[in-house]
Design a protein around this motif. Structure first.
Motif, PDB file in Angstrom:
ATOM      1  N   GLU A 422      38.277 -51.750  21.689  1.00 24.12           N
ATOM      2  CA  GLU A 422      37.051 -52.481  21.826  1.00 24.12           C
ATOM      3  C   GLU A 422      36.404 -52.904  20.398  1.00 24.12           C
ATOM      4  N   ASN A 423      36.614 -52.002  19.398  1.00 24.85           N
ATOM      5  CA  ASN A 423      35.966 -52.406  18.268  1.00 24.85           C
ATOM      6  C   ASN A 423      36.909 -53.336  17.238  1.00 24.85           C
ATOM      7  N   PHE A 424      38.065 -53.312  17.454  1.00 24.41           N
ATOM      8  CA  PHE A 424      38.954 -53.876  16.630  1.00 24.41           C
ATOM      9  C   PHE A 424      39.707 -55.150  17.352  1.00 24.41           C
ATOM     10  N   GLN A 425      39.210 -55.558  18.547  1.00 22.48           N
ATOM     11  CA  GLN A 425      39.912 -56.762  19.314  1.00 22.48           C
ATOM     12  C   GLN A 425      39.446 -58.137  18.536  1.00 22.48           C
ATOM     13  N   GLN A 426      40.378 -59.022  18.604  1.00 24.07           N
ATOM     14  CA  GLN A 426      40.199 -60.163  18.039  1.00 24.07           C
ATOM     15  C   GLN A 426      40.069 -61.073  19.327  1.00 24.07           C
ATOM     16  N   GLU A 427      39.504 -62.420  18.853  1.00 29.23           N
ATOM     17  CA  GLU A 427      39.460 -63.474  20.050  1.00 29.23           C
ATOM     18  C   GLU A 427      40.670 -63.952  20.657  1.00 29.23           C
ATOM     19  N   ASP A 428      41.969 -63.912  20.045  1.00 32.44           N
ATOM     20  CA  ASP A 428      43.084 -64.137  20.491  1.00 32.44           C
ATOM     21  C   ASP A 428      43.769 -63.080  21.489  1.00 32.44           C
ATOM     22  N   GLY A 429      42.794 -61.822  21.713  1.00 36.18           N
ATOM     23  CA  GLY A 429      43.201 -60.684  22.340  1.00 36.18           C
ATOM     24  C   GLY A 429      44.055 -59.813  21.791  1.00 36.18           C
ATOM     25  N   SER A 430      44.363 -60.015  20.451  1.00 35.68           N
ATOM     26  CA  SER A 430      45.024 -59.073  19.705  1.00 35.68           C
ATOM     27  C   SER A 430      44.214 -57.921  19.218  1.00 35.68           C
ATOM     28  N   VAL A 431      44.684 -56.791  18.553  1.00 33.44           N
ATOM     29  CA  VAL A 431      43.909 -55.624  18.093  1.00 33.44           C
ATOM     30  C   VAL A 431      44.256 -55.292  16.735  1.00 33.44           C
ATOM     31  N   ILE A 432      43.480 -55.241  15.589  1.00 35.70           N
ATOM     32  CA  ILE A 432      44.009 -54.753  14.516  1.00 35.70           C
ATOM     33  C   ILE A 432      43.937 -53.313  14.585  1.00 35.70           C
ATOM     34  N   VAL A 433      45.129 -52.836  14.020  1.00 38.03           N
ATOM     35  CA  VAL A 433      45.488 -51.451  13.783  1.00 38.03           C
ATOM     36  C   VAL A 433      44.766 -50.942  12.512  1.00 38.03           C
ATOM     37  N   PRO A 434      43.756 -49.846  12.898  1.00 36.63           N
ATOM     38  CA  PRO A 434      43.153 -49.165  11.633  1.00 36.63           C
ATOM     39  C   PRO A 434      44.251 -48.853  10.619  1.00 36.63           C
ATOM     40  N   GLU A 435      43.838 -49.097   9.378  1.00 37.29           N
ATOM     41  CA  GLU A 435      45.014 -48.687   8.372  1.00 37.29           C
ATOM     42  C   GLU A 435      45.478 -47.392   8.337  1.00 37.29           C
ATOM     43  N   PRO A 436      44.706 -46.246   8.589  1.00 37.59           N
ATOM     44  CA  PRO A 436      45.446 -45.214   8.520  1.00 37.59           C
ATOM     45  C   PRO A 436      46.472 -44.829   9.510  1.00 37.59           C
ATOM     46  N   LEU A 437      46.423 -45.347  10.599  1.00 36.70           N
ATOM     47  CA  LEU A 437      47.455 -45.291  11.810  1.00 36.70           C
ATOM     48  C   LEU A 437      48.812 -46.033  11.465  1.00 36.70           C
ATOM     49  N   ARG A 438      48.951 -47.079  10.487  1.00 37.46           N
ATOM     50  CA  ARG A 438      49.812 -47.838  10.498  1.00 37.46           C
ATOM     51  C   ARG A 438      51.108 -47.180  10.010  1.00 37.46           C
ATOM     52  N   PRO A 439      51.100 -46.316   9.132  1.00 36.40           N
ATOM     53  CA  PRO A 439      52.199 -45.470   8.866  1.00 36.40           C
ATOM     54  C   PRO A 439      52.878 -44.813   9.967  1.00 36.40           C
ATOM     55  N   PHE A 440      51.951 -44.307  10.920  1.00 36.16           N
ATOM     56  CA  PHE A 440      52.619 -43.742  12.116  1.00 36.16           C
ATOM     57  C   PHE A 440      52.992 -44.726  13.126  1.00 36.16           C
ATOM     58  N   LEU A 441      53.064 -46.031  12.903  1.00 41.62           N
ATOM     59  CA  LEU A 441      53.144 -47.015  13.831  1.00 41.62           C
ATOM     60  C   LEU A 441      54.394 -47.965  13.446  1.00 41.62           C
ATOM     61  N   GLY A 442      55.091 -47.328  12.406  1.00 41.76           N
ATOM     62  CA  GLY A 442      56.101 -48.007  11.864  1.00 41.76           C
ATOM     63  C   GLY A 442      55.712 -49.263  11.073  1.00 41.76           C
ATOM     64  N   GLY A 443      54.382 -49.435  10.532  1.00 40.87           N
ATOM     65  CA  GLY A 443      53.760 -50.475   9.752  1.00 40.87           C
ATOM     66  C   GLY A 443      53.096 -51.492  10.480  1.00 40.87           C
ATOM     67  N   MET A 444      53.128 -51.320  11.657  1.00 43.34           N
ATOM     68  CA  MET A 444      52.343 -52.447  12.674  1.00 43.34           C
ATOM     69  C   MET A 444      50.965 -52.315  12.346  1.00 43.34           C
ATOM     70  N   GLU A 445      50.538 -53.666  11.958  1.00 40.93           N
ATOM     71  CA  GLU A 445      49.259 -53.945  11.501  1.00 40.93           C
ATOM     72  C   GLU A 445      48.246 -54.722  12.699  1.00 40.93           C
ATOM     73  N   VAL A 446      48.826 -55.326  13.521  1.00 40.73           N
ATOM     74  CA  VAL A 446      48.314 -55.995  14.795  1.00 40.73           C
ATOM     75  C   VAL A 446      49.133 -55.682  15.924  1.00 40.73           C
ATOM     76  N   ILE A 447      48.196 -55.134  16.958  1.00 41.20           N
ATOM     77  CA  ILE A 447      48.823 -55.015  18.307  1.00 41.20           C
ATOM     78  C   ILE A 447      48.756 -56.405  19.221  1.00 41.20           C
ATOM     79  N   LYS A 448      49.902 -56.903  19.281  1.00 40.86           N
ATOM     80  CA  LYS A 448      50.266 -58.367  20.143  1.00 40.86           C
ATOM     81  C   LYS A 448      50.731 -58.063  21.575  1.00 40.86           C
ATOM     82  N   PRO A 449      50.693 -58.909  22.792  1.00 41.18           N
ATOM     83  CA  PRO A 449      51.288 -58.650  23.722  1.00 41.18           C
ATOM     84  C   PRO A 449      53.116 -58.650  23.238  1.00 41.18           C
TER      85      PRO A 449
END
Length: 456
Positions: A422-449
Motif C-alpha cells: 500500500e505504501n510503495f504502490q505505483q500508478e501503473d500497478g507495480s510496487v517498489i521493493v524497499p531497498e533492504p529486501l532486494r538482496p533477499f529477492l535476487g535483486g528485484m527492485e520492482v514487483i510487476k505482474p
C-alpha cells in the motif's frame, strides 16, 4: 494477592479483565484449610497404623482396624475435595492479569500515548488502492482457492508474494541475529496446552484465539513466544548467563473469534501467518532497558523499510494478561486509510516465569524478588536456545529468583506485506521493493505482474 487484594482488584478493574481475584483468594483459603485437614487425617492414620504393630488383643485390634477404615474413607473424601479446590484455585488464579507499570495510561485504546511518530504519510498523485486489489492484480495472492481448500481468512501467496514472505523472514532474522545478538531458533507449531496456559494464554472458552487438537493435549501455537518461553521451563540459570536473547521463525494460528469488518479484509487479519519473534530472559534489574532495546530494534527495522509509523504506550485495557507494559507499532496503510498494528513489545516481568518455573541464581547478595526493574546494567546478551542449569526446585529452591521475560515482534509477515504494497504502490500497478529486501529477492527492485506464457 491475598496480602494486596484491594490493589489487585483495582488493577484487574483498570485492565477491564473478567478475572475474580477475590474468588481466587477465597479458594486459596479453602485450599489451605483442606490441606491442613488432609495432613491431620494422614497423621492420625499413620498413628493408628503404628499402634497395630505391637501385640494386641483381638478386640483392640478390631477397633484399630475399624478406625483405620474410617480414616481412609474420610481422607478419600477430603483429598477429592482438595483436588477440586486446587484445580479451581489454579484456574481463577491464572486468569488474574499481571500488575501494571505506573506509566501505563489507564483506560481503553483511545488513551494510548504516542511515544514516537516516524516518517510521514506517502503522497500519491492518484487514488491509492488497498493491498487486496494490488496483490491480486500482481498475481501475488489467491484468496479464492484458499477459501475452497481451507475456508475464509486463509490465503495462498504466489510468485512475488511467496518470495516476499521469504525475503521478509530472512531480512528480519538476519538483522536481529547478526546485529543484535539474538540466537536463532525454529520452534514447534504444536505445544502442550499446559505450556500455553503457563505463558498466560487461555486455550479454552468461546472467545479463545487458540486452536486445540481434538483428543490431544496439544494446541496450535498463536505465537513463537509460547515455545520460546518453554525452552527453559523448570530450569535454574546462572545470573552470568542473563540476559538470554532468542529469535524464532514460527507459524502462528489464531481463531480470530469475534473479528469482522474492514479490519478483517485480505491479509490484515488471518487464521495462519508467519512471524519472526524475539524473546528475552533477564534479571528484574535488566528488564526495563531491554524493553526499550526491543522497542528501538522495531523502530530500526521499520524505519529501514521506509514505512511511516507511530509507537504507542498501550493503555491498561489493551494489555494482555501477561504484559506489565506493552509498546505497539502502528504503520500507516494508505489503501485502508488508517494506521494498522504491525508489531508489539511487552515486558511480562515474572508473570510467565513463575508459571513456567524459570529461575536464576544470583551471583551475589543484594537481589530481591521485589525489584521492580526500574534500573538496568545494560549488559549484553548471552547465547540462548540451549538448555542450561538444572531442574528448578519450585518455591522451595532457596537462593534463587524468578527471571523476567520480554517478547517483541520483529516481523509479522502478512501485515508487513500489507504495509509494503500500500505504501510503495505505483500508478501503473507495480510496487517498489524497499531497498533492504532486494538482496533477499535476487535483486528485484520492482514487483510487476508475472509475464504470461505464450498461448495464455
Amino acid at each position: 494477592m491475598k496480602e494486596n487484594l484491594q490493589a489487585v482488584e483495582q488493577n484487574t478493574k483498570n485492565r477491564a479483565s473478567n478475572a475474580n481475584p477475590r474468588k481466587a483468594v477465597e479458594l486459596y483459603d479453602e485450599f489451605v484449610r483442606l490441606k491442613s485437614e488432609t495432613d491431620r487425617l494422614r497423621a492420625e492414620r499413620n498413628s493408628n497404623s503404628a499402634q497395630m504393630k505391637g501385640k494386641l488383643e483381638k478386640e483392640q485390634r478390631d477397633q484399630l482396624i475399624a478406625k483405620g477404615q474410617q480414616l481412609k474413607e474420610e481422607l478419600a473424601v477430603i483429598e477429592e475435595k482438595l483436588a477440586q479446590v486446587e484445580s479451581q484455585m489454579q484456574y481463577e488464579g491464572q486468569r488474574v492479569p499481571n500488575l501494571t507499570h505506573p506509566a501505563v495510561p489507564i483506560g481503553g485504546e483511545e488513551n494510548a500515548a504516542v511515544l514516537n511518530m516516524i516518517g510521514s504519510q506517502q503522497q500519491f498523485g492518484f487514488t491509492p488502492k488497498d493491498h487486496v486489489a494490488i496483490a491480486e492484480a500482481l498475481d501475488m495472492v489467491d484468496f479464492d482457492s484458499a477459501s475452497e481448500v481451507s475456508g475464509q481468512k486463509f490465503y495462498y501467496l504466489r510468485n512475488a508474494g511467496a518470495l516476499l514472505e521469504l525475503a521478509l523472514v530472512n531480512w528480519a532474522m538476519t538483522k536481529v541475529v547478526a546485529k543484535h545478538g539474538f540466537t536463532p531458533l525454529m520452534t514447534p507449531d504444536l505445544v502442550k496446552a499446559s505450556v500455553l496456559e503457563k505463558c498466560g494464554f487461555q486455550p479454552r472458552g468461546t472467545e479463545t484465539q487458540v486452536y486445540s487438537i481434538q483428543d490431544s493435549q496439544l494446541c496450535l501455537t498463536g505465537t513463537a513466544e509460547v515455545p520460546l518461553g518453554g525452552v527453559y521451563m523448570d530450569k535454574v540459570l546462572k545470573e552470568s548467563d542473563l540476559p538470554i536473547k532468542m529469535a524464532a521463525f514460527g507459524h502462528c494460528f489464531r481463531t480470530e473469534a469475534g473479528a469482522a469488518g474492514a479490519a478483517g479484509k485480505g491479509l490484515y487479519r488471518v487464521h495462519q501467518f508467519s512471524k519472526v519473534e524475539m524473546f528475552v530472559l533477564c534479571t528484574p534489574a535488566q528488564s526495563e532497558a531491554l524493553h526499550e532495546e526491543l522497542r528501538q530494534i522495531e523502530v530500526e527495522l521499520f524505519s529501514e523499510l521506509g514505512l511511516h509509523f507511530k509507537v504507542l504506550d498501550m493503555p491498561s485495557c489493551d494489555l494482555g494478561a501477561p504484559a506489565y507494559r506493552k509498546f505497539d507499532v502502528e504503520a500507516w496503510m494508505p489503501g485502508l486509510n488508517r494506521y494498522g498494528e504491525i508489531s508489539s513489545a511487552s515486558n511480562c516481568t515474572d508473570y510467565q516465569s513463575r508459571r513456567l518455573n524459570i529461575r536464576y541464581r544470583p551471583s551475589s547478595q543484594g537481589h530481591s524478588d521485589s525489584d521492580d526493574g526500574s534500573s538496568s546494567d545494560g549488559s549484553g546478551a548471552k547465547q540462548g536456545g540451549k538448555k542450561g542449569g538444572k531442574k528448578g526446585g519450585g518455591s522451595s529452591d532457596r537462593g534463587t529468583e524468578f527471571v523476567y521475560t520480554l517478547n517483541a515482534t520483529a516481523c509479522a509477515v502478512p501485515r508487513m506485506i500489507v504495509a509494503i504494497l500500500e505504501n510503495f504502490q505505483q500508478e501503473d500497478g507495480s510496487v517498489i521493493v524497499p531497498e533492504p529486501l532486494r538482496p533477499f529477492l535476487g535483486g528485484m527492485e520492482v514487483i510487476k505482474p508475472p509475464a504470461r506464457k505464450a498461448g495464455h
